[in-house]
Write a protein that holds these residues in place. Sequence first.
Motif, PDB file in Angstrom:
ATOM      1  N   LEU A 183      33.530  -2.392  27.040  1.00 45.21           N
ATOM      2  CA  LEU A 183      34.024  -1.481  27.699  1.00 45.21           C
ATOM      3  C   LEU A 183      33.544  -0.139  27.609  1.00 45.21           C
ATOM      4  CD1 LEU A 183      36.282  -1.346  30.161  1.00 45.21           C
ATOM      5  CD2 LEU A 183      37.826  -0.370  28.189  1.00 45.21           C
ATOM      6  N   PHE A 184      33.054   0.574  28.596  1.00 49.26           N
ATOM      7  CA  PHE A 184      33.021   2.052  28.871  1.00 49.26           C
ATOM      8  C   PHE A 184      33.199   2.535  30.207  1.00 49.26           C
ATOM      9  CE2 PHE A 184      30.514   5.907  29.610  1.00 49.26           C
ATOM     10  CZ  PHE A 184      31.086   6.485  28.425  1.00 49.26           C
ATOM     11  N   ASN A 185      34.185   3.230  30.388  1.00 55.14           N
ATOM     12  CA  ASN A 185      34.635   3.747  31.692  1.00 55.14           C
ATOM     13  C   ASN A 185      34.485   5.336  31.678  1.00 55.14           C
ATOM     14  OD1 ASN A 185      35.259   1.157  32.148  1.00 55.14           O
ATOM     15  ND2 ASN A 185      37.526   1.608  32.195  1.00 55.14           N
ATOM     16  N   ALA A 186      34.351   5.817  32.754  1.00 54.11           N
ATOM     17  CA  ALA A 186      34.300   7.339  33.063  1.00 54.11           C
ATOM     18  C   ALA A 186      35.066   7.683  34.150  1.00 54.11           C
ATOM     19  CB  ALA A 186      32.941   7.943  32.833  1.00 54.11           C
ATOM     20  N   ASN A 187      35.553   8.872  34.368  1.00 58.30           N
ATOM     21  CA  ASN A 187      36.427   9.493  35.618  1.00 58.30           C
ATOM     22  C   ASN A 187      36.441  11.074  35.266  1.00 58.30           C
ATOM     23  OD1 ASN A 187      38.091   9.950  37.758  1.00 58.30           O
ATOM     24  ND2 ASN A 187      39.948   9.911  36.503  1.00 58.30           N
ATOM     25  N   VAL A 188      35.697  11.574  36.403  1.00 58.32           N
ATOM     26  CA  VAL A 188      35.527  13.017  36.309  1.00 58.32           C
ATOM     27  C   VAL A 188      35.721  13.516  37.792  1.00 58.32           C
ATOM     28  CG1 VAL A 188      33.088  12.882  36.266  1.00 58.32           C
ATOM     29  CG2 VAL A 188      34.432  14.925  35.370  1.00 58.32           C
ATOM     30  N   GLY A 189      36.124  14.844  38.020  1.00 63.94           N
ATOM     31  CA  GLY A 189      36.347  15.305  39.173  1.00 63.94           C
ATOM     32  C   GLY A 189      36.624  16.833  39.020  1.00 63.94           C
ATOM     33  N   ALA A 190      36.330  17.172  40.413  1.00 66.49           N
ATOM     34  CA  ALA A 190      36.817  18.875  40.431  1.00 66.49           C
ATOM     35  C   ALA A 190      37.369  19.112  42.073  1.00 66.49           C
ATOM     36  CB  ALA A 190      35.624  19.581  40.052  1.00 66.49           C
ATOM     37  N   ASN A 206      33.321   2.094  35.944  1.00 65.14           N
ATOM     38  CA  ASN A 206      34.141   1.016  34.940  1.00 65.14           C
ATOM     39  C   ASN A 206      33.096   0.115  34.735  1.00 65.14           C
ATOM     40  OD1 ASN A 206      36.716   2.249  35.232  1.00 65.14           O
ATOM     41  ND2 ASN A 206      37.252   1.131  37.118  1.00 65.14           N
ATOM     42  N   ASN A 207      32.853  -0.129  33.348  1.00 68.55           N
ATOM     43  CA  ASN A 207      31.791  -0.869  32.910  1.00 68.55           C
ATOM     44  C   ASN A 207      32.182  -1.874  31.917  1.00 68.55           C
ATOM     45  OD1 ASN A 207      29.373   0.307  34.361  1.00 68.55           O
ATOM     46  ND2 ASN A 207      30.620   1.864  33.538  1.00 68.55           N
ATOM     47  N   ALA A 208      31.513  -3.378  31.614  1.00 74.88           N
ATOM     48  CA  ALA A 208      32.055  -4.085  30.557  1.00 74.88           C
ATOM     49  C   ALA A 208      31.312  -5.206  30.720  1.00 74.88           C
ATOM     50  CB  ALA A 208      33.428  -4.470  30.685  1.00 74.88           C
ATOM     51  N   SER A 209      30.890  -5.641  29.384  1.00 78.93           N
ATOM     52  CA  SER A 209      29.943  -6.911  29.452  1.00 78.93           C
ATOM     53  C   SER A 209      30.810  -8.309  29.467  1.00 78.93           C
ATOM     54  CB  SER A 209      29.482  -7.243  28.028  1.00 78.93           C
ATOM     55  OG  SER A 209      30.457  -7.169  27.028  1.00 78.93           O
TER      56      SER A 209
END
Length: 649
Positions: A183-190, A206-209
Amino acid sequence: MKQHYAITLLLSLIANLALAQEISLDPVTVTSSLVEKRASQTGRNIAVIKGEYFQQLPVHSIDDLLRYVPGVEIQARGPQGSQSDIVLRGGTFQQVLVILDGIRLNDPNTGHFNSYIPISAAEIDRIEVLKGASSALYGSDAVGGVIHVISKTFAARLNGATDGNALQKTQVNGGVSAGEYGLFNANVGAFVQRNKLAVSGGFLSNNASGVQQRGIKGYFHNNTASLSLSYAISPNWNVAVRSSYDHRDFAAQNFYTVLKSDTASEKVKMSWNQVRLGYQKNRTAFSIDGGFKSVQDTYLFNPHSIANSSKSKLWQGLATLQQGITSSTNLIAGVNFQQRNIRSNDRGNHTLNQLAPFVSVVQNIGENFTVTPSVRMDWRESIGTEVSPQVNLSYKKAAWQLRASAGRTIRDADFTERFNNYAKKLVTGGSVGNPDLKAERSFSYEAGADWFLTSSPAAQLKVSGTFFQRRQKDLIDYVTTPYAQMPRKDNLLPTGTFGLALNIAEVNTTGFELDIQSANTISDNQKLLVNAGLTWLDSDNKSQIQSFYLSSHAEFLANFSAIYQIGGFSVSVNGLYKKRAEREASAIEASVSKNYFILNAKAEYAFLKRQLGIFVQADNAFDKQYSDILGSVMPGRWLMGGVRFNFAK
């Protein structure tokens, strides 16, 4: 027994619910009548979720956030935005209308894509969930209710006048997390506002094997990027634009079939563009909205099959006039144009045009009573015309609102229901479309009450109860049909068994909702928020025909979320208990259990004035094995951790 103990614990907490002063349990809403009204004046049961909850709760995607809203049932096929069906008040997944800043999102190809909302989480100001019939304003699909996502830029109050009152806001937030199963997730905004101009943008990934499934791993790579701008041209005129891109690549094993040979994968690419020109002066407001949605879907049943490739387009235009006639009377009138188009190696090539004028009046009678009659006429090319009337009633006095609503709703078949498998050379089995489907029609009515118990701005409690009934006919669902009874046999294998889309005679749904919201400040550095809902449903299928989706809704649903803060430490949880009909598919050793309970939890420590925080999270903390859709097994316990930041000026 543990499930019942958890629900009892949840209900016992409600006696001591609390949260921050700035949260209102009677917010201003626009979804029920297009006119800004307090929820207590609309005559409808409306739940409002602030966009900031996305960062505070243990959720990963917008459908995750909706899943724990009181009364909303999410039937998930895969985790973290892979695919979910949205259900309200016991309807089917096609009977909920999704709107982004006033414009329809429901996909012309299939209702399974309606949860793909093309906006990053950081851009969301709030989500309004309107429960119950709404076709008189919004047309087809607004049967069980409406999900309206409202962005920060389109909702921004711009300073178009040179009155010297500067409006300057800057908000930047984001986070990253990692965990089990790759799992590797990222969430960014302005969001930035400078007087006449507001700009917002964000990215969610949102990412995962994935977890090992029967045939493949349940991988996913789901990404959304969006950018929007609004500008006050003058004190009376403003313009807003949005553009976004959404790409989802995921394992889709048994998402749509219960066949052992199904080891499917799917890719869905979406672009969304939207523009609004608005005018407001005194009691007059006028807006013109345009929207264009393009979706490319590629579905591979297994490595040995030919992929289904479909490209759908949705063009829209919406003109709306709001006119204050008197201080107690508002007129809303408008017209909506839609062009739906599909090009597919599976469904063929089709185009459908639709035009719909509508009118509504919001009439205040005295200080306490509001009545809102509405009517819409939908003309659909080659299909015909449907008229949908509705009336909402609200009586608000002191701490009580009494409300009632009654109206007619419709839902047209999508391109999948009409033409699935029509363009293939040979179909050996599975779902087959029916171009002769009629529109679903229903009449809905409801009555309810809201009790606002607010001892001070720092101590708020709202309890809502609603009884509702929907009498439906010509409902569309897939029915197991042998080859000999298929109306069109051109490309069908004679030995195959098929699921034919049919208008099933009558289904009557009766239910009751109990929603509880609370907001208190316990002390200067201690706050608690709890939202909880209980829904009881009973659907009577008069036809007694065994179908795929009509009986899939929960018979009882309890869902909740809670956020507790003390100093820099916070704990948030959400969960649900669901009771539904059991189902089995022996060929793939899959089942839908009679009930299940899941709980997600997140613990965070924030510092630097809560601008930076580190957290750990457990999804499905009790490691419950369950499925919402037969064959689509959801992951067990999933552990992760991460860091988030939040800057505001």
